[in-house]
Design an enzyme around this catalytic site. Structure first.
Site, mmCIF file in Angstrom:
data_model
loop_
_atom_site.group_PDB
_atom_site.id
_atom_site.type_symbol
_atom_site.label_atom_id
_atom_site.label_comp_id
_atom_site.label_asym_id
_atom_site.label_seq_id
_atom_site.Cartn_x
_atom_site.Cartn_y
_atom_site.Cartn_z
ATOM 1 N N HIS A 60 -10.265 -5.505 -3.014
ATOM 2 C CA HIS A 60 -8.916 -5.628 -2.465
ATOM 3 C C HIS A 60 -8.977 -6.027 -0.999
ATOM 4 C CE1 HIS A 60 -10.235 -1.417 -2.355
ATOM 5 N NE2 HIS A 60 -9.580 -1.281 -1.223
ATOM 6 N N GLY A 107 -15.956 2.338 3.699
ATOM 7 C CA GLY A 107 -14.723 3.100 3.497
ATOM 8 C C GLY A 107 -13.955 2.709 2.252
ATOM 9 N N GLN A 108 -14.624 2.027 1.313
ATOM 10 C CA GLN A 108 -13.942 1.619 0.085
ATOM 11 C C GLN A 108 -13.722 2.838 -0.812
ATOM 12 O OE1 GLN A 108 -15.944 -1.481 -2.133
ATOM 13 N NE2 GLN A 108 -14.263 -1.662 -3.611
ATOM 14 N N HIS A 156 -6.845 -5.902 2.427
ATOM 15 C CA HIS A 156 -5.708 -5.298 3.118
ATOM 16 C C HIS A 156 -5.113 -6.356 4.046
ATOM 17 C CE1 HIS A 156 -6.878 -0.927 2.405
ATOM 18 N NE2 HIS A 156 -8.051 -1.503 2.204
ATOM 19 N N ASP A 189 0.848 -1.190 0.000
ATOM 20 C CA ASP A 189 0.000 0.000 0.000
ATOM 21 C C ASP A 189 0.887 1.244 0.000
ATOM 22 O OD1 ASP A 189 -3.234 0.510 1.008
ATOM 23 O OD2 ASP A 189 -1.832 2.198 1.033
HETATM 24 P P1 AMP Z 1 -9.811 1.259 0.460
HETATM 25 O O1 AMP Z 1 -9.929 2.543 1.219
HETATM 26 O O2 AMP Z 1 -10.181 0.050 1.235
HETATM 27 O O3 AMP Z 1 -10.519 1.329 -0.882
HETATM 28 O O4 AMP Z 1 -8.258 1.077 0.175
HETATM 29 C C1 AMP Z 1 -7.606 1.619 -0.920
HETATM 30 C C2 AMP Z 1 -6.138 1.561 -0.605
HETATM 31 O O5 AMP Z 1 -5.415 1.727 -1.808
HETATM 32 C C3 AMP Z 1 -5.672 2.660 0.359
HETATM 33 O O6 AMP Z 1 -5.098 2.051 1.501
HETATM 34 C C4 AMP Z 1 -4.642 3.425 -0.469
HETATM 35 O O7 AMP Z 1 -3.554 3.873 0.301
HETATM 36 C C5 AMP Z 1 -4.224 2.399 -1.506
HETATM 37 N N1 AMP Z 1 -3.709 2.913 -2.750
HETATM 38 C C6 AMP Z 1 -4.245 3.877 -3.526
HETATM 39 N N2 AMP Z 1 -3.502 4.080 -4.618
HETATM 40 C C7 AMP Z 1 -2.456 3.217 -4.534
HETATM 41 C C8 AMP Z 1 -1.321 2.932 -5.347
HETATM 42 N N3 AMP Z 1 -1.129 3.571 -6.499
HETATM 43 N N4 AMP Z 1 -0.466 1.984 -4.954
HETATM 44 C C9 AMP Z 1 -0.646 1.323 -3.790
HETATM 45 N N5 AMP Z 1 -1.699 1.530 -2.973
HETATM 46 C C10 AMP Z 1 -2.583 2.465 -3.331
#
Ligand code: AMP
Length: 113
Positions: free
Chosen positions: A99, A92-93, A101, A29
């Site tokens: 994905h 919170g997506q 985490h 991340d």
């Molecule tokens: P969510 O809030 O569950 O949709 O998680 C999205 C995640 O994607 C967040 O933790 C961001 O920090 C991560 N994220 C967004 N853009 C990137 C990227 N280019 N590379 C790696 N992680 C990313």
């Protein structure tokens, strides 16, 4: 329009990839919330758990095994770790590509924010 995660799958933008196979991709991340914070995504463009189809169960089953193995490889298995899937607005997506985490390297609190 393709999501940022689709662009990572397509190698249009860089990522720190820690695992790849035919079904899924795992990368660090960009805004880590723990010493180890990895995202595991299916290569198939599944939007969220809400849109997961019955015939896609094998994909998430495979991803669970990848998460298990990554947790071991990244040194999280002994101390423990957390796996989170945010789904939809209230969940919170922020990226509309399913994905998981994988978070570890520090004690986690409960309940989540
Ligand atoms: P969510 O809030 O569950 O949709 O998680 C999205 C995640 O994607 C967040 O933790 C961001 O920090 C991560 N994220 C967004 N853009 C990137 C990227 N280019 N590379 C790696 N992680 C990313």
């Amino acid at each position: 329009m393709s999501t940022i995660f689709q662009k990572i799958i397509d190698r249009e933008i860089p990522a720190d990839i820690v695992h790849e196979d035919d079904v899924c991709l795992a990368f660090r991340d960009v805004n880590p919330q723990a010493p180890t914070h990895v995202l595991v995504i299916p290569k198939r463009p599944i939007v969220s758990l809400e849109t997961l189809a019955d015939d896609e169960a094998a994909i998430v089953g495979h991803m669970a095994l990848v998460i298990r193995d990554l947790a071991r490889q990244l040194g999280l298995a002994e101390g423990g770790y957390r796996v989170v899937v945010n789904c939809g607005a209230d969940g919170g997506q922020t990226v509309d590509h399913l994905h998981y985490h994988l978070l570890g390297g520090r004690p986690m609190s409960w309940p989540p924010g």
